[in-house]
Structures are given as structure tokens and as C-alpha cells.
Design an enzyme around this catalytic site. Structure first.
Site, PDB file in Angstrom:
ATOM      1  N   ASP A 154       0.694  -1.166   0.031  1.00  0.00           N
ATOM      2  CA  ASP A 154      -0.146   0.216  -0.145  1.00  0.00           C
ATOM      3  C   ASP A 154       0.939   1.220   0.049  1.00  0.00           C
ATOM      4  O   ASP A 154       0.503   2.491   0.180  1.00  0.00           O
ATOM      5  CB  ASP A 154      -0.882   0.002   0.988  1.00  0.00           C
ATOM      6  CG  ASP A 154      -1.951  -0.909   1.100  1.00  0.00           C
ATOM      7  OD1 ASP A 154      -2.337  -1.560   0.142  1.00  0.00           O
ATOM      8  OD2 ASP A 154      -2.551  -1.542   2.210  1.00  0.00           O
ATOM      9  N   ASP A 155       2.261   1.005   0.261  1.00  0.00           N
ATOM     10  CA  ASP A 155       3.013   2.230   0.139  1.00  0.00           C
ATOM     11  C   ASP A 155       3.483   2.591  -1.388  1.00  0.00           C
ATOM     12  O   ASP A 155       3.957   2.029  -1.856  1.00  0.00           O
ATOM     13  CB  ASP A 155       4.191   1.900   0.917  1.00  0.00           C
ATOM     14  CG  ASP A 155       4.995   3.501   1.210  1.00  0.00           C
ATOM     15  OD1 ASP A 155       4.845   3.817   2.315  1.00  0.00           O
ATOM     16  OD2 ASP A 155       5.808   3.861   0.136  1.00  0.00           O
ATOM     17  N   LEU A 156       2.757   3.849  -1.767  1.00  0.00           N
ATOM     18  CA  LEU A 156       3.127   4.345  -3.169  1.00  0.00           C
ATOM     19  C   LEU A 156       4.524   4.322  -3.395  1.00  0.00           C
ATOM     20  O   LEU A 156       5.109   3.944  -4.576  1.00  0.00           O
ATOM     21  CB  LEU A 156       2.457   5.561  -3.551  1.00  0.00           C
ATOM     22  CG  LEU A 156       2.547   6.261  -4.726  1.00  0.00           C
ATOM     23  CD1 LEU A 156       2.086   5.425  -5.939  1.00  0.00           C
ATOM     24  CD2 LEU A 156       1.873   7.471  -4.856  1.00  0.00           C
TER      25      LEU A 156
END
Length: 201
Positions: A154-156
């Protein structure tokens, strides 16, 4: 000031696992990322920083630290929503922080108990708290609990860095899982370099 600790054992493993990442490690050198050992403080900082710039967080965090001395769940609960909002926090964030302080006081964030838990169990424990999603829990695994094998889909920034590393136009969950397995058991160190790659011009 404390930093996430790693050394040649981890970087040598990652070099062998992926030559492209190895080249990035050699080019970028050792990366220092600050950690906050106090889980409650780290959680409050994470909540305060949601959906605002890093610069704004620095200002708000300085106000919070000045307003609550010593910085403990008890002092936060005594200060209440009004004092938190005076630091520049929204009413919703103030509510999240007060919920976290109550949970800490009730033992939900007991450091010894959490230290004995597996990563996924910690994520389950933390995400029951209002305002804490999986990404926030994973960042706490890295930057407070110093867990060695965390890569957050979920970390861009991590996804962007991985795309740059492998030349992919987009990062699917399937491809991410392949790299996650390749970098294990040192996914956190890989994440530090993927963030650095994502930040390059």
C-alpha cells in the site's frame, strides 16, 4: 537519535538476490532512517501525519511535544481534545489519538506483549484502533518495532521504487509478491532503498 540498524549481512544478501537492487545499494550507500522506539509516540506521530505534508507534520509534532510533557498516554488523556486541537490537529485526528492513548493505558499497546508477537498479529492488534489501517501498522513495524522483513504494497513510494528497479509500467500484486519473496527475510532494508529510488529525479 536512533536509526534502523542493518549492515553487510543484509545488503550482501540483497545483492545476491537481485543484481539491480545490488547496484542501487552500491550507488546509494548506507541509508539512515530514524526510528522511534516508543510505540505510543510513534503511533501518535503517524496519526498526526496522515494526509499532510512532511513539513506540516514537523510543525505540528513540535507543538504536540511541547504541549504534553512528559509525552505519555496519561498526559495526552489529561490534556484532552482541546489541547490536541490547539496543536493544529483536526477533531477527527484528536479523537484517534485519544483512542490510542486509552488503548495504551489499557494495555492494548503493551510493549512487552507486542514484542513477542508475529508481524501479522501486531497488524491485527493495531488495526482495531480507530484511524489505524494496514499501511500505518506496517510503518510502525518498521520505524518503531524495527522488524526486518516489511514491504508494504500500500506504500506508493515502495511500489514506485520497485517499478523503477525492474522497469515495470505498473506494480501488480502478483509481481510485488515475487519481489517480496525474493527480498525476504530483509524486506525492510529493501524498502529503504526502494524509497530512495522513488525519490530520485
Amino acid at each position: 537519535m536512533a536509526y534502523f540498524a542493518y549492515g553487510e549481512k543484509e545488503t550482501d544478501y540483497l545483492r545476491r538476490a537481485d543484481p539491480a537492487l545490488g547496484a542501487a545499494i552500491d550507488r546509494l550507500g548506507h541509508i539512515n532512517r530514524e526510528v522511534v522506539d516508543d510505540l505510543f509516540q510513534a503511533l501518535v506521530n503517524s496519526i498526526a501525519g496522515q494526509q499532510i505534508s512532511g513539513k506540516a507534520l514537523v510543525t505540528i509534532w513540535a507543538r504536540i511535544c511541547a504541549a504534553f510533557e512528559p509525552f505519555t498516554p496519561e498526559t495526552v488523556l489529561r490534556g484532552g481534545e482541546q489541547r490536541l486541537r490547539a496543536c493544529g490537529l483536526s477533531g477527527r485526528k484528536a479523537g484517534y489519538i485519544l483512542s490510542a492513548a486509552t488503548a495504551a493505558q489499557e494495555g492494548v499497546l503493551d510493549p512487552q506483549a507486542i514484542a513477542a508477537m508475529e508481524d501479522e498479529a501486531i497488524i491485527e492488534r493495531l488495526t482495531v484502533l480507530p484511524g489505524v489501517g494496514r499501511w500505518t501498522a506496517e510503518m510502525l513495524l518498521i520505524f518503531s518495532l524495527r522488524r526486518p522483513d516489511v514491504m508494504a504494497f500500500d506504500d506508493l513510494g515502495i511500489r514506485r521504487g520497485l517499478c523503477r528497479l525492474c522497469g515495470a509500467a505498473e506494480m501488480t500484486r502478483e509481481l510485488f509478491a515475487q519481489y517480496r519473496a525474493r527480498f525476504s527475510p530483509y524486506g525492510t532494508v529493501a524498502s529503504l532503498y526502494l524509497w530512495a529510488l522513488a525519490a530520485e529525479k
